[in-house]
Design a protein around this motif. Structure first.
Motif, short mmCIF file in Angstrom:
data_model
loop_
_atom_site.label_atom_id
_atom_site.label_comp_id
_atom_site.label_asym_id
_atom_site.label_seq_id
_atom_site.Cartn_x
_atom_site.Cartn_y
_atom_site.Cartn_z
N THR A 1 49.58 35.48 40.49
CA THR A 1 49.54 34.10 40.98
C THR A 1 50.97 33.57 41.02
O THR A 1 51.90 34.24 40.57
N ASP B 1 43.57 31.66 47.75
CA ASP B 1 43.05 30.29 47.63
C ASP B 1 41.93 30.09 48.65
O ASP B 1 42.18 30.12 49.85
N TYR B 2 40.72 29.92 48.17
CA TYR B 2 39.61 29.62 49.08
C TYR B 2 39.79 28.20 49.59
O TYR B 2 40.42 27.36 48.92
N THR C 1 39.42 31.14 37.33
CA THR C 1 39.81 30.02 38.19
C THR C 1 39.83 30.40 39.66
O THR C 1 39.46 29.62 40.52
N PHE C 2 40.28 31.63 39.95
CA PHE C 2 40.45 32.00 41.36
C PHE C 2 39.20 32.59 41.98
O PHE C 2 39.18 32.93 43.15
N SER D 1 39.12 25.63 47.04
CA SER D 1 39.67 25.82 45.68
C SER D 1 40.38 24.54 45.24
O SER D 1 41.21 24.01 45.98
N LYS E 1 45.43 25.59 43.30
CA LYS E 1 46.06 26.54 44.21
C LYS E 1 46.88 27.55 43.40
O LYS E 1 47.80 27.16 42.69
N LEU E 2 46.51 28.81 43.48
CA LEU E 2 47.17 29.84 42.66
C LEU E 2 47.91 30.89 43.47
O LEU E 2 48.74 31.62 42.94
N ALA E 3 47.59 31.01 44.76
CA ALA E 3 48.17 32.10 45.56
C ALA E 3 49.69 32.10 45.47
O ALA E 3 50.33 31.06 45.59
#
Ligand code: SF4
Length: 322
Positions: free
Chosen positions: A159, A187-188, A39-40, A191, A194-196
């Protein structure tokens, strides 16, 4: 050039002479194919968009790095073990010019023949294990790699959803006398998910773990402090990324521009280009934009942090103990 001589020269240039732009670490993306779709991850790292250099191209790139300041050469991707020639390439790089690492999601780590050939071709195996690589169960059998003589550094992505599971992972790695490096998800801009993790929460978790499992947790105090924005007062750039065709995005693959191609030019020559000097000047002018770069090199910003990190790695390399 011999890797230990390079390491001493790198230390003198960066730590004593304070050169902020001396790459000692190279992330070499030898393929942009991968068996997973995390995902990330930036899709261009797994969908083949960045291509895959031929065996000869990859060898030329390695040759063009040999006399450069790069001491640690990390084979990454995509998934580098999807390449049929990966053992040949690792062997080619492992001639004493670099400390060689292989970063993998475990794609070929059930292959006994592959594992038995791997140990004398690399110095460290970076094994990505977390919920996002769907392989957390591998931690239960991690110690099996000792029989192959492999030194494993687990990489795990933290995450906002899995911080509470970190301690269990660290404990399992400690049982095998291996090490673990925690990397926060990034998180690009485009993205969807959002995982950060919240940097303060991650700081709290990592600082507790570092106190309890000092030598197992490979994140240095410099890295942990940087999560709270306690960056050093100057930006440094000690790592580079190389694309599978040899293109070099500089200063990094998030904000960088392609400044040369390592299948055709030596790194030392690329680093002398006016374009590179211009990008270095811009980097110093816009330091705040390079949070990722700050974090990436945070372990090497003070002699104390560096000494702590190197001490652990040397002990591990020669005594095999974390
Ligand atoms: S295993 Fe690595 S390269 Fe493959 S999708 Fe996941 S993060 Fe990206």
């Amino acid at each position: 050039m011999n890797r230990d001589i390079k390491a001493v020269r790198w230390f003198i240039k960066t730590q004593l002479l304070k050169d902020p732009f001396n790459p000692g670490y190279a992330t070499f993306k030898v393929t942009s194919r991968c068996n997973l779709r995390c995902t990330f991850c930036n899709p261009s790292y797994y969908n083949g968009e960045l291509g895959e250099g031929s065996t000869e191209t990859i060898k030329k790139i390695i040759d063009n790095l040999r006399d450069s300041p790069v001491v640690v050469l990390s084979f990454e991707g995509g998934e580098p073990t999807t390449r049929k020639d990966i053992l040949e390439l690792l062997q080619y790089a492992h001639d004493g010019s670099f400390y060689v690492m292989l970063t993998t999601n475990g794609y070929r780590l059930n292959d006994d023949d592959f594992l038995s050939k791997l140990a004398d071709k690399i110095d460290f195996l970076h094994y990505s294990i977390d919920e996002y690589h769907w392989n957390v169960k591998s931690l239960d059998t991690l110690c099996k790699f000792r029989q192959y003589g492999l030194k494993v550094n687990v990489q795990t992505v933290a995450t906002r959803y899995n911080l509470h599971k970190l301690e269990d992972k660290v404990k399992k790695v400690r049982e095998c006398n291996y090490k673990i490096l925690v990397l926060p998800a990034v998180d690009y801009p485009d993205s969807k998910v959002k995982l950060a993790p919240d940097p303060n929460e991650l700081y709290n978790v990592l600082s507790e773990l570092k106190k309890k499992y000092t030598s197992t947790l490979n994140n240095s105090w410099g890295f942990i402090r940087a999560l709270k924005g306690e960056f050093p007062n100057r930006l440094v750039s000690y790592a580079i990324s190389i694309y599978p065709n040899g293109d070099l995005p500089y200063p990094d693959d998030m904000n960088g521009e392609i400044v040369g191609n390592l299948s055709q030019e030596k790194l030392n020559d690329i680093l002398k280009k006016p374009k590179v000097k211009e990008l270095q000047r811009k980097m110093l002018e816009n330091q705040a934009k390079f949070e990722y770069l700050h974090l990436q090199t945070a372990s090497f910003n003070s002699v104390r942090d560096l000494a702590e990190y190197v001490n652990e790695m040397v002990k591990w390399r020669f005594l095999g103990r974390a």
